[in-house]
Every structure is written in C-alpha cells, then in structure tokens.
Scaffold this motif. Sequence first.
Motif, PDB file in Angstrom:
ATOM      1  N   ASP A 163      29.446 -37.711 -56.629  1.00 46.60           N
ATOM      2  CA  ASP A 163      29.657 -38.347 -57.828  1.00 46.60           C
ATOM      3  C   ASP A 163      27.840 -38.692 -57.835  1.00 46.60           C
ATOM      4  O   ASP A 163      27.364 -38.753 -56.730  1.00 46.60           O
ATOM      5  CB  ASP A 163      29.743 -39.316 -57.858  1.00 46.60           C
ATOM      6  N   SER A 184      35.224 -34.445 -51.520  1.00 47.57           N
ATOM      7  CA  SER A 184      34.747 -34.472 -52.506  1.00 47.57           C
ATOM      8  C   SER A 184      34.461 -33.926 -53.230  1.00 47.57           C
ATOM      9  O   SER A 184      33.007 -33.015 -52.991  1.00 47.57           O
ATOM     10  CB  SER A 184      34.764 -36.293 -52.119  1.00 47.57           C
ATOM     11  N   ASP A 208      35.405 -45.066 -52.599  1.00 46.04           N
ATOM     12  CA  ASP A 208      35.631 -44.334 -51.922  1.00 46.04           C
ATOM     13  C   ASP A 208      37.227 -43.848 -51.378  1.00 46.04           C
ATOM     14  O   ASP A 208      37.576 -45.311 -51.417  1.00 46.04           O
ATOM     15  CB  ASP A 208      35.205 -43.267 -50.802  1.00 46.04           C
ATOM     16  N   ASP A 210      41.598 -41.750 -50.162  1.00 47.22           N
ATOM     17  CA  ASP A 210      41.642 -40.718 -49.600  1.00 47.22           C
ATOM     18  C   ASP A 210      43.250 -40.672 -49.680  1.00 47.22           C
ATOM     19  O   ASP A 210      43.498 -41.797 -48.975  1.00 47.22           O
ATOM     20  CB  ASP A 210      41.287 -39.879 -48.665  1.00 47.22           C
ATOM     21  N   THR A 269      37.906 -38.583 -52.844  1.00 53.10           N
ATOM     22  CA  THR A 269      37.605 -39.261 -54.464  1.00 53.10           C
ATOM     23  C   THR A 269      36.438 -39.709 -53.638  1.00 53.10           C
ATOM     24  O   THR A 269      35.942 -40.984 -53.229  1.00 53.10           O
ATOM     25  CB  THR A 269      38.691 -39.401 -55.696  1.00 53.10           C
ATOM     26  N   THR A 270      35.272 -39.871 -54.896  1.00 54.43           N
ATOM     27  CA  THR A 270      33.813 -40.429 -54.132  1.00 54.43           C
ATOM     28  C   THR A 270      33.180 -40.943 -55.654  1.00 54.43           C
ATOM     29  O   THR A 270      33.192 -40.360 -56.500  1.00 54.43           O
ATOM     30  CB  THR A 270      32.887 -40.521 -53.369  1.00 54.43           C
TER      31      THR A 270
END
Length: 986
Positions: free
Chosen positions: A791, A788, A538, A540, A518-519
């Motif tokens: 964003d 990801s 960020d 993971d 995710t970011t």
Amino acid sequence: MKKILFTLFISFSALLIFAQNTLDFKQGYQNNPLVSPGIIEAWSFAQTRMQVITSDSPESCSGMPLPFGVMGLFENGKDYFVPNAVVVSNLSGVSIPEMKANTQNQINAFAKAYNSLMTSVIAENGGSYKTLKNIYDCIIQLSEIPSEGAVNIYARDLQAYEILSFIKSSEKAAKYNFGIPQGSLAEVFGEDNYSVLSSKRVGLSTDGILADNKAYSVAHLKSTQYGPAVWNPAPSCNYSFRSGTAVSAITIHTIQGSYAGAISWSQNCASNVSFHYVVRSSDGQITQMVDEANKAWHVGSENPYTIGYEHEGFVNNPSWYTTAMYNNSADLSRDIILSGYGIPAVRTYYGVATTGTNTLGGCTKIKGHQHFAGQTHTDPGVNWNWEKYYRLINNAPVITTLTGVTGNLFDTGGSAGNYADDERKIWVLSPAGASAVSLNFSQFNIENGYDKMFIYNGNSINATLIGTYTGTTSPGTVIGTSGSLTIEFRSDCATTASGWSAAWTATTPVPPDVTPPTTAITVDANWKTQDWNASFTDNDAGSGLESQYYLVGSKIPNYNGWMSNGTYGFLNEDFQDNINNWNMENGNFSMIGNQYVTNDLSDGNTNSWSTVIQNSGESYLYHWKQNITSSGSNQRAGLHFFCDDATLPNRGNSYFVYFREESNRVQIYHVTNDVFSLEKDDTCVVNENTLYDYKVTYNPQTGKIRVFSNDVLVCSYTDPNPITSGNAVSLRSGNCTVEYDNIRVYHSRTSSEPITVGLNKEFFEQSNIQQNAGLVRSYAVDNAGNWSPEDYTLHLVDWSVPQNVALNDGSLTDVDSFFTTTINANWNIIDANSGMTGIKYGIGTAPMQDDVVAFSSQSLATQMTEVLANAIDYQIYFINVIAENNAGLIDTFSTDGQVYYGSLSLADISLLEEVTVFPNPSSKILNINNLPLETVVEIYDASGKLILSKIAGNFLEIQVSSWSDGKYLIKLAKGSVFKTINFVKQ
C-alpha cells in the motif's frame, strides 16, 4: 562437560596422528616410472584401507599374523605366509626398520620394489607397465599368500581381483587422480574364474571351488601340501566332527586381515584354526571353508555348537564394515536360521558394541567372539553395528498399523495377561492427517535390562529414536511430532511380565496459512507543512504478523521518479529520471529504458552503490527486480547490504545475496574484512531473460536473513555474529548482463511512525503547485512467509510561506505621498508550492495595524483603492497585507507608507524632492544628501520603533554597522512638508 572435553582431546589427538602420517602416494610414482597408475593406492586400500597397522593392534582370533604399516606388509608370516616385507626390502634396498620408521618410507619402498618387478615382467611378457596381465604378475610376486595348493592360488587371485578392481574403478580413479588401464578383468582371470571371483557366494569342497554352477580353474596346478585334500578348504588337520552336538549358535568374527589371507591361512595345519565362512568387505562375497555339519575351530570351547564366520578387516577401522558386507552376512545368517537348527532370529545381539570381552548368556544365539564364555579375543569389537545387524537379520517384522484418532495400546497379553518370550513386535500409530500423536502410558512393567521398548518419532523404526525403556520406568507421555509414532518391543528367551497399557490421541494439523496479510496507510489529505505521524493498519487472520516495513520518499519538481533520503535508512530508485544516487565503482552501468543495466560479460564483480544508513535499531527489507539477459556459464547477480565500505571489492563488511542462473541456486554470503564466506546455498529457479521480484529481510538483532523469490521463501540463514551497522547497498553481478529496476530499502515500523518534513529530511521536496511531493509505502509479512500487497499514499508538501514579489504604495509604481483622500496600493504575492488561497488587506498608521481601515478578505486581488473618510495632513498611511497559501501557511507584508498632503502646494512639497540616500542597501554607512537647513530626520525600524532623531542640513552621515539587518523607514520633515524613504541594512 568432561565428556565433551575428552572427545575434543581424542579428536585433536587423531588429527595429530594423521598429520604425522600424512599419506603422499605421489612420491612413490615420481622416481619409479614403471609403477602402474593407481597401484600403490590400490594395494594400500586392499590391505589396510589406507590406515596404519601398528604393533599394538589386536591379534587375529585365528592366530593369523598381522601386517604392519599402511601397505600391510608382513615381516613374520608365522612360517606360512610369505614375509613380503622381506621381499620388498630386498628389491628396494630399504630395510624393514627403515620402513617401520614412517609411512612415507613404506610407500617409497613398495614403489621401488614394484618398479623392479615390472622391469622383469615386461622383459618376459612384453607389453607395458599399464597392461593388466603385467600388473597381475607383479601383484602375485608381492603377495604374502603362499603358492602351494589350489585354495591358496584361488586366495591369491582373490587378492589380485581386489587390487585390479580398484584401478579399474572410475570412482577411485577420479578420487585419487590416476588413469584407468585398458583391458578387462575377465581377460586376466578368464570368464569362468572371473565369475567365481566376483560371485556373491563361493563354496569350497572336494568337488572344487564353485560359484553359480561354475568351477574355479587353476592352470598349471602345482603339487599340493595336503595331497587328496587339496579341494577341501580347511584340511582335516584344521577341523573335526561335531560328534552329535547340535548347532545352536552363530559366532561373528573379524579376521584382523584380508579376505584372501583368511582363506589361505585356513590351509595352514600349524594354525589349528578354521571357520565355516569368510565375508569380503568390498562386495560382501562369501566363501565357505568348512561344512556346517563339521566343527570348525574358531571360538575355543564353544566350537562344538557354533557356526563361525570371519569378516575381512581390522576391528579398529570401521571402514571395512561395508553395507555389502553387513547385507550378505545377514543373508547368510538368515539362511542358517532357516536350515532347521532352531536358532531364532530374534536371539541376535543388538546391544552396545564394546572393546573388550562381554560374556552374554545362552539366550543370545547370534553374537560376537567377544561375547562367548572363556574368551580372550575381542572381535568384532566396538565398530560392529549390532543394531543394524539385528535389523538386517530380522528384516521382515510383522507391523501392526493403527490409524484411529484415539485408541488403546496393550502388549500381546492384552490388558490383563503377560507378553511372551522371544517377541519382536512393531506397532505404528499413524492417524490420517495427524500433525502429532500423543501416547500416554498408564501402566508399564517389562523385564528390566533384558526386554526393551523402543519408541520412534515417525512411521517406521528408521525414524528418530525418542527413547528406549525397560523395567518399570514408564515412558509417561510420548509425543510424535511427525504425526506418527512407532513402538517396537523385543523380549528375550526367559522371564515375562505384565507389559503395558497406553492410550493415544491424535492432533489434527492446522491447515497451512496461504492467505497473505493486509496493510493500509491511513489516508491523510492535509498538506504536510511540518513533521507529522503516519498511521498504519495491519491484519493477518492466519499465522500472525511477523514484520511490518515502511519507506518514505520525495519527488523533485518536474521529475517523474521518486527518491529517498538515505540518511534515514530508505532507498527508492525506479530509474525514471537519472542515476545520480548511484556511484559506479566497477563495471559498466547505464540507464536504458527506465532500468539500470550492466552489460560487461567479462567482469566477475561489478559494483554500483548508493548510500543508505543501516543500524541495529531497525529490521530491513531490500526489494528489487532483476533479470539476467545474457546466455553463458557461471552467470550470477544480486545485491550487497549493510556495507561499511562499498568502494572495496567485497564492500568491506557486508552480506550479499547471489542468484546463479547456470546452477539454479540462491546463496547467502557473509563478508568480513572484505573476505567473503558462503553461508547458505539452496535451490532456486533462475532462468535467463526472466524478470524476478526479489525480497530480502534482515534483522541485525537476531542475525536472521530470509530470501524470497516472487514472494516464495527460497533461502534463510541466521548469523550467530550479526553485522549491526552499514552505510550503503551495492549491486553486484558476475559474467552476465543484467537489468535492475525498482530498487527499494524499507525498514521496520510500528502502527504509527513520525515523518519529518523539511530540507534534508524524509519529505525533502515541496510540491509544485498541486503535484504530490511526498510518498509513504508499506508492506507486511506474516509468520508463514506470506506478503501483503504493497500500500502507498501520496502527499502534498509545502513548508514555505507565500513570497512577496512586489508591494507598492500607489496604483502602479511605488509612491511616497498622495494628495487626495483616495489611497491606492498594488502587490504581487505568490506561492510556487501550494498556490495562494486568499489575501486580506488593511490600512493603518503603523505597519500591520488596521486602525484606519480594518482587514478584510479580498480573495486573490492584486491591488486596492480606498477613500479615506478623515484623512489627516502629514499622516503616514501603511497598506498592510495578510497572505495565505493552500497549505494554510500565512505571511504578512507592509508598504513603506505614503504621506497625505491634503493642504500643501506643489511648491511646498518640492522642498524635499532633491534629498538622496546612499548607499542603499548598506552595511556600514548611511549618507543623506541635499537636506534643506533644519530638516528633522527620524529613522524607524521594521516594527515602527524610533531609533534615531536628528536635525541636519545639507549632508548627514550615519554609522549603521551595529544595526540589525532588515528594512528601515527614513522620515524627513521641513516645516509642514514630509518625505519618507526606505533603507535596507545588510
């Protein structure tokens, strides 16, 4: 290092020898029109495998004469073989010394001789030089095999069969570029004879030449040299009886010649040699020459107890040792092993092949000529694969598979006893679901040099060999990284030992990481008025983050799309408004439906490029969407990056990634000095009329390039000499129509990155009132290649203070004086970017002072009215304004002042009404005209500082060239009358 240098030297020398003997078969056809297509190559292949036979080649262990050159012609047949080199010399006019001088003379001489023979054959038979029967007749006349006896005739047909099979092969025709003649081999030899010639195994006996219950028929058989022994492959002069000696070994030979030649040579009583079997190279056909019960003459003093078989070929050329030859020879060995002679299959030699003699002990029962005592011949030599032959003979080993997560492994004697002689045991450690297996030896003792353990990284003996172990040197701890280990043990016929003890443990594999990282960009709603730092988070939970990328963009007011400043290494192009950022170098590109389209099917290299500065300090992500919309052949499209001259056909120095629709391939190219080379070519689904999302990452420090299609890794390449700078990216397509969209270039980042704000910076546009003008994008990718979701954040941008459109003393137009205690002012102050948030005004006796009326907030008022409590005659009052926009930027403004004349009459005031100032503005001279006599002239700068004071009348000229640019206040006084005039120096 010496070994490497020696190998390189040998390889280089081999290249030189090959260069000196480059084969040009085409010359043989050019001046000889009746040479059948492919026949020169076929003859050379059948006789020498297109290798040059030199005078220093090892002699045959059977005493069979050696040919010479690439065509395998015989100068000396040892009074048995036909010296066909003499035949070729007589027909061609090329002497044997001339033929031996170089390979081209050999090829040309053979072609001339064949051409001459074909002329006669056609005259006698009719037909053409492409008729198989005529080709057969020419081969027979050029053969070295004598024509006496059925076996020789059969051998000569075997030779013809090999050559004709070559020219009938579609594979060989394609490789050597010749046409296949019409007709079948069965028509040439007859159905039964063809079956024998192509059979897997042939036997020669007093009953005839037999294969698969079919006999070989020799038409018009001539009288034989050997009388009633004609059907016996080796006449009685060339073999004897074993006299009670039991068969206990097998001898492997290489004949140093052809299969047909070996069969024929066995008929020569002067040769004093024979062999039980001969094996053909091309298909592994086997011909039996001597009954196993009899003693063939092939290995000197060791003949009484051995069975020997010759293999077609030459020891210095491994191409003769085909898979078919190995397989059929091993089949024969297994048959002999099962015939009750007592030869164990595990007694086959499996050590290193050598060039000289290497006597092996009596334990080894299946071995080469070179391995028997008292021998001088060195066949089968260094190119025979003994390990492969051992495995083929021992092709059904007992395998014990162990699947426990842990366990112990002992030799066959268990934890306390010894293993046995003549063992071949295989254990496979293959725990279910294991990613690795660790085998730890606590004890190891086997007979040094004779008994051996082999350990392989995998679940079979065909896996990668980890090591070979013997004696008391323990393997220690061995790890099978494939999730399996295979242990093979071989013992010889004598001397055993205590063996080994070992324990294994399996490692459970880590599940593959399929969860994307995710970011997130920290939301910052503040107006961006100056450089600032963007913050990123960020995460993971799986394989860990590999790289993070960001992109900064801006939006021009009243435009729909976002753009980026390429000098900062970014590109954001969504083709919403225009294509001004692209330079169309070659091909026809246009914007259609918010996509960038090229539609010239005939163009093999379109080029439209955009400036993006790229350097070694960053890693880059190139992200775009692509759709090949045409139907055709060789359709391809992609993108160049790190270009240093995008105007050149291949963009100077660069990389480019190509997606090919017809072949479903993805390719990575490296361009050096505008010459490209293909570095990687992998499978990737590319369908027409399908939109793909492509990502390419490049790290110029490591040279690693990774290509993703719809977020799946499809290709990667690491350049050992990476390009470290570029100034453009470029679109490239070939012979297709293609749509590009959302082309973006990101580069690497940390968790906090500075964003510059201002003209020609990263945020290079300001907001239009409340419209967002700044963009930050973010991606993250983990070590498993998971991406990801992107964003992004949008930002309001304003670096400009409010703008003063108008600021006047008075209620309407600007006035210079007022006569009552009520003072007025009006203004028009705006902000086109963030809008106005508030106004404050005050009244003072100097610019930006509030000594008369203190500053107070007036919201967004555009005028003011105040009643002065203690107005003073002849005092100049200034209205001062503080303006603030929604971005928090402030600017201040002052009127030029107005004088209070509370006690003066209109007549007094009119004294200065006629005064004029010109030119205004001015850069050099200021003129003041119509001054009453003895008027006091004072000039103040914008800060209120007095810079000039004079008394003048009528006309005054003032030099202003040395003054600073800006606003000035001229104050005129005549008695008690005042007047102020604004002046601008520029």
